[in-house]
Design a protein around this motif. Structure first.
Motif, PDB file in Angstrom:
ATOM      1  N   PHE A 149       0.857  -1.177   0.000  1.00 28.49           N
ATOM      2  CA  PHE A 149       0.000   0.000   0.000  1.00 28.49           C
ATOM      3  C   PHE A 149       0.893   1.226   0.000  1.00 28.49           C
ATOM      4  N   LEU A 150       0.489   2.216  -0.760  1.00 22.93           N
ATOM      5  CA  LEU A 150       1.218   3.462  -0.805  1.00 22.93           C
ATOM      6  C   LEU A 150       0.250   4.590  -1.112  1.00 22.93           C
ATOM      7  N   VAL A 151       0.709   5.778  -0.905  1.00 22.59           N
ATOM      8  CA  VAL A 151      -0.082   6.970  -1.182  1.00 22.59           C
ATOM      9  C   VAL A 151       0.578   7.665  -2.360  1.00 22.59           C
ATOM     10  N   ILE A 152      -0.225   7.990  -3.368  1.00 22.07           N
ATOM     11  CA  ILE A 152       0.318   8.651  -4.555  1.00 22.07           C
ATOM     12  C   ILE A 152      -0.509   9.881  -4.908  1.00 22.07           C
ATOM     13  N   ASN A 153       0.090  10.749  -5.679  1.00 22.37           N
ATOM     14  CA  ASN A 153      -0.602  11.774  -6.454  1.00 22.37           C
ATOM     15  C   ASN A 153      -0.477  11.308  -7.893  1.00 22.37           C
ATOM     16  N   TYR A 154      -1.488  11.543  -8.709  1.00 24.23           N
ATOM     17  CA  TYR A 154      -1.432  11.099 -10.102  1.00 24.23           C
ATOM     18  C   TYR A 154      -1.956  12.189 -11.022  1.00 24.23           C
ATOM     19  N   TRP A 155      -1.483  12.151 -12.251  1.00 26.60           N
ATOM     20  CA  TRP A 155      -1.870  13.153 -13.242  1.00 26.60           C
ATOM     21  C   TRP A 155      -3.167  12.749 -13.924  1.00 26.60           C
ATOM     22  N   ILE A 156      -4.079  13.685 -14.010  1.00 21.22           N
ATOM     23  CA  ILE A 156      -5.272  13.541 -14.845  1.00 21.22           C
ATOM     24  C   ILE A 156      -4.998  14.437 -16.043  1.00 21.22           C
ATOM     25  N   GLY A 157      -4.918  13.845 -17.210  1.00 20.73           N
ATOM     26  CA  GLY A 157      -4.461  14.572 -18.386  1.00 20.73           C
ATOM     27  C   GLY A 157      -2.947  14.474 -18.447  1.00 20.73           C
ATOM     28  N   SER A 158      -2.326  15.417 -19.113  1.00 23.41           N
ATOM     29  CA  SER A 158      -0.870  15.397 -19.220  1.00 23.41           C
ATOM     30  C   SER A 158      -0.272  16.427 -18.274  1.00 23.41           C
ATOM     31  N   ARG A 159       1.024  16.393 -18.137  1.00 24.16           N
ATOM     32  CA  ARG A 159       1.697  17.388 -17.301  1.00 24.16           C
ATOM     33  C   ARG A 159       1.521  18.793 -17.879  1.00 24.16           C
ATOM     34  N   ASP A 160       1.328  18.888 -19.195  1.00 22.96           N
ATOM     35  CA  ASP A 160       1.187  20.193 -19.837  1.00 22.96           C
ATOM     36  C   ASP A 160      -0.206  20.780 -19.692  1.00 22.96           C
ATOM     37  N   ASP A 161      -1.229  19.942 -19.816  1.00 22.52           N
ATOM     38  CA  ASP A 161      -2.587  20.484 -19.787  1.00 22.52           C
ATOM     39  C   ASP A 161      -3.512  19.772 -18.793  1.00 22.52           C
ATOM     40  N   GLY A 162      -2.946  19.014 -17.869  1.00 22.48           N
ATOM     41  CA  GLY A 162      -3.744  18.299 -16.887  1.00 22.48           C
ATOM     42  C   GLY A 162      -3.530  18.856 -15.496  1.00 22.48           C
ATOM     43  N   TYR A 163      -3.889  18.062 -14.509  1.00 22.19           N
ATOM     44  CA  TYR A 163      -3.660  18.472 -13.129  1.00 22.19           C
ATOM     45  C   TYR A 163      -3.314  17.254 -12.281  1.00 22.19           C
ATOM     46  N   LEU A 164      -2.599  17.519 -11.208  1.00 20.24           N
ATOM     47  CA  LEU A 164      -2.171  16.481 -10.290  1.00 20.24           C
ATOM     48  C   LEU A 164      -3.249  16.307  -9.233  1.00 20.24           C
ATOM     49  N   ASP A 165      -3.685  15.075  -9.007  1.00 19.26           N
ATOM     50  CA  ASP A 165      -4.721  14.789  -8.029  1.00 19.26           C
ATOM     51  C   ASP A 165      -4.166  13.881  -6.950  1.00 19.26           C
ATOM     52  N   GLY A 166      -4.694  13.966  -5.777  1.00 22.36           N
ATOM     53  CA  GLY A 166      -4.285  13.113  -4.672  1.00 22.36           C
ATOM     54  C   GLY A 166      -4.272  13.909  -3.394  1.00 22.36           C
ATOM     55  N   PRO A 167      -3.847  13.327  -2.354  1.00 21.54           N
ATOM     56  CA  PRO A 167      -3.305  11.982  -2.242  1.00 21.54           C
ATOM     57  C   PRO A 167      -4.405  10.919  -2.217  1.00 21.54           C
ATOM     58  N   VAL A 168      -4.078   9.749  -2.767  1.00 23.32           N
ATOM     59  CA  VAL A 168      -4.990   8.600  -2.735  1.00 23.32           C
ATOM     60  C   VAL A 168      -4.221   7.380  -2.257  1.00 23.32           C
ATOM     61  N   LEU A 169      -4.936   6.504  -1.561  1.00 27.29           N
ATOM     62  CA  LEU A 169      -4.364   5.251  -1.093  1.00 27.29           C
ATOM     63  C   LEU A 169      -4.543   4.208  -2.183  1.00 27.29           C
ATOM     64  N   VAL A 170      -3.459   3.593  -2.596  1.00 25.35           N
ATOM     65  CA  VAL A 170      -3.496   2.558  -3.626  1.00 25.35           C
ATOM     66  C   VAL A 170      -2.664   1.366  -3.159  1.00 25.35           C
ATOM     67  N   SER A 171      -2.863   0.233  -3.841  1.00 28.66           N
ATOM     68  CA  SER A 171      -1.994  -0.923  -3.596  1.00 28.66           C
ATOM     69  C   SER A 171      -1.431  -1.369  -4.940  1.00 28.66           C
ATOM     70  N   THR A 172      -0.239  -1.955  -4.890  1.00 29.06           N
ATOM     71  CA  THR A 172       0.420  -2.416  -6.111  1.00 29.06           C
ATOM     72  C   THR A 172       1.365  -3.565  -5.772  1.00 29.06           C
ATOM     73  N   VAL A 173       1.642  -4.376  -6.764  1.00 28.56           N
ATOM     74  CA  VAL A 173       2.671  -5.401  -6.619  1.00 28.56           C
ATOM     75  C   VAL A 173       3.835  -5.125  -7.564  1.00 28.56           C
ATOM     76  N   ASP A 174       3.611  -4.241  -8.555  1.00 27.89           N
ATOM     77  CA  ASP A 174       4.638  -4.045  -9.575  1.00 27.89           C
ATOM     78  C   ASP A 174       4.928  -2.578  -9.925  1.00 27.89           C
ATOM     79  N   TYR A 175       4.303  -1.644  -9.259  1.00 29.34           N
ATOM     80  CA  TYR A 175       4.486  -0.212  -9.509  1.00 29.34           C
ATOM     81  C   TYR A 175       4.119   0.189 -10.945  1.00 29.34           C
TER      82      TYR A 175
END
Length: 116
Positions: free
Chosen positions: A14-40
């Protein structure tokens, strides 16, 4: 964009991330959200069965929790570490995050057309 859940409790993190909605040029960063992963690469919102596939530049890690942590402990730590949503129950917070996370599934994917 979305992949099915591969449930490997001992290997998932489990980790907390911010993620891009859209691109870095015309999107926005959202978060923090709790997610789980096995492979990143495939990230499951909280512990949901489907995953968003995110590339290296599409998210930033805010906090890592120990590998093999159970969902209920991850929820408690997340609520403690990020109290801005602590007035909500984990179920209410999860519902709000799911609405935002769903935007990733609606983002148009790049398509390449090869000419013969």
């Amino acid at each position: 964009m979305m992949a099915r859940f591969d449930h490997i409790p001992g290997k998932r993190r489990f980790l907390v991330i911010n993620y891009w909605i859209g691109s870095r040029d015309d999107g926005y960063l959202d978060g923090p959200v709790l997610v789980s992963t096995v492979d990143y690469e495939r990230f499951h919102l909280w512990d949901e069965p489907v995953a968003a596939v995110l590339g290296e530049g599409e998210y930033e890690i805010v906090k890592l929790y120990p590998r093999g942590l159970a969902l209920d402990e991850a929820e408690r730590r997340f609520a403690s570490d990020f109290p801005e949503g602590s007035g909500e129950s984990p179920a209410e917070r999860r519902a709000a995050d799911q609405a935002l996370w769903a935007d990733l599934g609606r983002m148009p994917q790049r398509r390449y057309v090869a000419m013969a």
